[in-house]
Design an enzyme around this catalytic site. Structure first.
Site, PDB file in Angstrom:
ATOM      1  CE  LYS A  52      -4.148  -3.144 -11.188  1.00 28.16           C
ATOM      2  NZ  LYS A  52      -4.341  -2.670 -10.221  1.00 28.16           N
ATOM      3  CD  GLN A  96      -4.702  -1.892  -6.398  1.00 21.54           C
ATOM      4  OE1 GLN A  96      -4.371  -2.462  -7.236  1.00 21.54           O
ATOM      5  NE2 GLN A  96      -6.207  -2.410  -6.704  1.00 21.54           N
ATOM      6  CG  ASP A 119      -7.676   3.139 -12.008  1.00 20.29           C
ATOM      7  OD1 ASP A 119      -8.122   2.282 -12.728  1.00 20.29           O
ATOM      8  OD2 ASP A 119      -8.122   3.536  -9.830  1.00 20.29           O
TER       9      ASP A 119
END
Length: 281
Positions: A52, A96, A119
């Protein structure tokens, strides 16, 4: 011939287009910033975070990388997220997963401000999605819909079967498909006669987390098969949740593993970060 849906190529094209968008925002005085929080030392999570970070660098998105020890308490993590919510230089927040056992993932997701939800998993954003008023979207489902659009695969009026009901993939994808006028069935571990249900699908999406669980017997000839899974076998090979070995020439479209859905998740994360940054103005 079965058309292989090249997620890696599509993701690369999207990321190239995002470079111009990032530059335009910077010229307007806004540097898009993604905060990525990693708790603990899970090797797979470390790889995902590095990927990422690299993608963001290539596009021109600033990253605020925060690595916390695995002993971090839930209160400490939620305090950090609250601080990031209040930081005007941070436009998107991603924690994460998986998280250590002492931290409640639901509490973490609920704490991230909806307008910074990289997200797309905050209940407010999920609610807007199911009301056909999408804001931030779950990245993997969004990537799937983008692949279908890029390959001009019609969704409206089609029978879509999604095997897997997770909050990350199955549930938000069902909403996106409904919003696109598909007829949607969600199957799961309690579904009776899974083969019968799966074989009804014009578009079959498999996200079970079980290596090669779905076989040719589950699939209607000519169907579009989207394999979300990625599993490493004992011999080191990466395979999906679909046994793909004998599907060539049987299905119309197929996402390979690796190189199918996976790269699109990061591309959508980058796109969403830019969108959230732009909305912050």
């Amino acid at each position: 011939m079965t058309v292989m849906i090249d997620g890696k190529k599509t993701a690369s094209q999207i990321q190239s287009e995002l470079v111009n968008k990032a530059q335009a925002l910077k010229k307007a005085g806004l540097t898009p910033c993604l905060a990525v929080v990693l708790v603990g030392d899970d090797p797979a999570s470390q790889v995902y975070v590095r990927n990422k970070h690299r993608a963001a660098q290539k596009i021109g998105i600033k990253t605020k990388d925060i690595h916390l020890p695995k002993e971090t308490s839930q209160a400490e993590l939620l305090k950090l997220i609250t601080e990031l919510n209040s930081d005007p230089t941070v436009h998107a927040i991603l924690v994460q997963m998986p998280l250590p056992a002492q931290i409640d993932a639901e509490a973490m997701i609920n704490t991230i401000a909806p307008e910074k939800d990289a997200d797309g998993l905050n209940p407010t954003n999920i609610g807007h999605l199911f009301m056909d008023d999408p804001r931030a979207l779950a990245c993997t489902p969004r990537g799937i819909m983008t692949l279908l659009e890029k390959y001009q695969i019609e969704v409206a009026g089609k029978e879509v079967v999604i095997i897997g009901r997770s909050n990350l993939v199955g549930r938000p994808l069902a909403a996106l498909m409904l919003n696109a006028d598909a007829t949607v069935t969600i199957a799961h571990s309690k579904t009776k006669d899974l083969k019968k249900i799966a074989r009804q699908a014009d578009i079959l999406v498999v996200a079970t987390g079980r290596a090669e669980m779905i076989t040719k017997d589950h699939i209607k000839e000519g169907a579009v098969v989207i394999d979300v899974g990625i599993n490493r076998l004992a011999d080191g090979r990466l395979v999906g949740d679909v046994a793909q070995g004998d599907l060539d020439g049987y299905v119309s479209y197929l996402t390979p593993v690796p190189g199918g859905v996976g790269p699109m998740t990061i591309a959508m994360l980058m796109q969403q970060t830019l969108e959230l940054a732009e909305k912050s103005r």
